[in-house]
Write a protein that holds these residues in place. Structure first.
Motif, short mmCIF file in Angstrom:
data_model
loop_
_atom_site.label_atom_id
_atom_site.label_comp_id
_atom_site.label_asym_id
_atom_site.label_seq_id
_atom_site.Cartn_x
_atom_site.Cartn_y
_atom_site.Cartn_z
N VAL A 10 31.17 14.40 25.08
CA VAL A 10 31.47 14.47 23.65
C VAL A 10 30.66 15.63 23.08
O VAL A 10 29.44 15.66 23.22
N ASP A 11 31.35 16.59 22.49
CA ASP A 11 30.69 17.80 21.97
C ASP A 11 29.89 18.50 23.07
O ASP A 11 28.80 19.04 22.82
N ALA A 62 29.94 4.97 21.46
CA ALA A 62 29.65 5.97 22.50
C ALA A 62 30.56 7.18 22.41
O ALA A 62 30.20 8.27 22.86
N LEU A 63 31.74 7.02 21.80
CA LEU A 63 32.69 8.11 21.70
C LEU A 63 32.53 8.92 20.41
O LEU A 63 33.25 9.90 20.20
N GLN A 64 31.61 8.50 19.56
CA GLN A 64 31.41 9.22 18.30
C GLN A 64 30.74 10.57 18.55
O GLN A 64 29.79 10.67 19.33
N PRO A 65 31.22 11.63 17.91
CA PRO A 65 30.60 12.95 18.07
C PRO A 65 29.21 13.00 17.50
O PRO A 65 28.89 12.29 16.53
N ALA A 66 28.37 13.83 18.11
CA ALA A 66 27.00 13.97 17.64
C ALA A 66 26.92 14.88 16.42
O ALA A 66 26.04 14.71 15.57
N ARG A 67 27.83 15.86 16.32
CA ARG A 67 27.79 16.82 15.22
C ARG A 67 28.63 16.31 14.05
O ARG A 67 29.80 15.95 14.25
N PRO A 71 36.32 13.20 17.09
CA PRO A 71 36.03 12.45 18.31
C PRO A 71 37.05 12.79 19.40
O PRO A 71 38.19 13.14 19.09
N PRO A 72 36.67 12.72 20.68
CA PRO A 72 37.61 13.05 21.75
C PRO A 72 38.76 12.05 21.86
O PRO A 72 39.81 12.36 22.41
N ALA A 73 38.54 10.85 21.34
CA ALA A 73 39.56 9.81 21.40
C ALA A 73 39.25 8.77 20.34
O ALA A 73 38.12 8.65 19.86
N THR A 74 40.29 8.02 19.98
CA THR A 74 40.13 6.94 19.02
C THR A 74 40.51 5.64 19.71
O THR A 74 41.59 5.55 20.30
N LEU A 75 39.66 4.67 19.62
CA LEU A 75 39.90 3.38 20.26
C LEU A 75 40.42 2.41 19.19
O LEU A 75 39.70 2.04 18.26
#
Length: 202
Positions: free
Chosen positions: A13-14, A70-75, A80-84
């Motif tokens: 992620v990022d 865990a999938l949330q972007p840091a910046r 996000p790369p994906a949405t659950l």
């Protein structure tokens, strides 16, 4: 790519690799093998039971919550790369095709085989070598053996063998006979009934 599931799971992620616990790795691999499709909660619970006790629905919801985090972007502001998503029957991983190695792998194999059929072994070898690099090993057994993804795993494994056979043919067309012999003999030993591989050795 953010999700690499052709082998042990890798999530970025990022540009940062995320470390997931065993149950979250299983969950994400299952969801990523069926991207943009709802996976029943009961089936996720059944597969998770292979790594310990069968989780309750509340426990599964807790795992899903931690996976979302865990999938949330840091910046701030990054996508996000994906949405659950939660569906009526289970959960769905909404993800763009270019973020999954399985999609990229299949595209490279298709391009490589088309180039080989068109009499372009240079392009074919390039594309099929790139596809083979993406295949980092088998999908973990406790995931691959799950009924909900067995057919998809078997299809990907079959495609990998087909791609490798086509790549060897392309390399042979380019005159790389000597360096291919050990690999071809090993493959035939592993797949003794595979007629296509035997024809390449002839």
């Amino acid at each position: 790519m953010d999700f690499r599931i052709l082998g042990p799971l890798v999530v970025e992620v990022d540009g940062e690799r995320r470390q997931l616990g065993p149950k979250l790795r299983v969950l994400l691999t299952l969801l990523a093998l069926r991207p943009n499709r709802s996976v029943p909660a009961a089936e996720l619970q059944a597969v998770l039971s292979r790594t310990g006790r069968t989780p309750t629905r509340a426990t599964l919801r807790s795992h899903i919550h931690h996976l979302r985090l865990a999938l949330q972007p840091a910046r701030p502001g990054s996508a996000p790369p994906a949405t659950l998503l939660t569906t009526e029957t289970g959960y769905l991983l909404r993800v763009q095709p270019d973020r999954l190695d399985t999609v990229h792998f299949q595209r490279l194999v298709k391009d490589g085989r088309q180039a080989l059929d068109a009499g372009d072994p240079v392009t074919a070898a390039e594309r099929l070598h790139a596809a083979q690099v993406l295949w980092r090993g088998p999908i973990p057994d406790h995931v691959a053996g799950a009924p909900l993804v067995q057919d998809e795993v078997a299809r990907l494994e079959g495609l990998y063998l087909t791609a490798r056979e086509a790549r060897i043919q392309a390399d042979l067309d380019l005159g790389r006979h000597a360096e291919l012999l050990p690999e071809l003999e090993l493959l035939i030993a592993q797949q003794p009934d595979h007629e296509g591989l035997r024809r390449l050795l002839a």
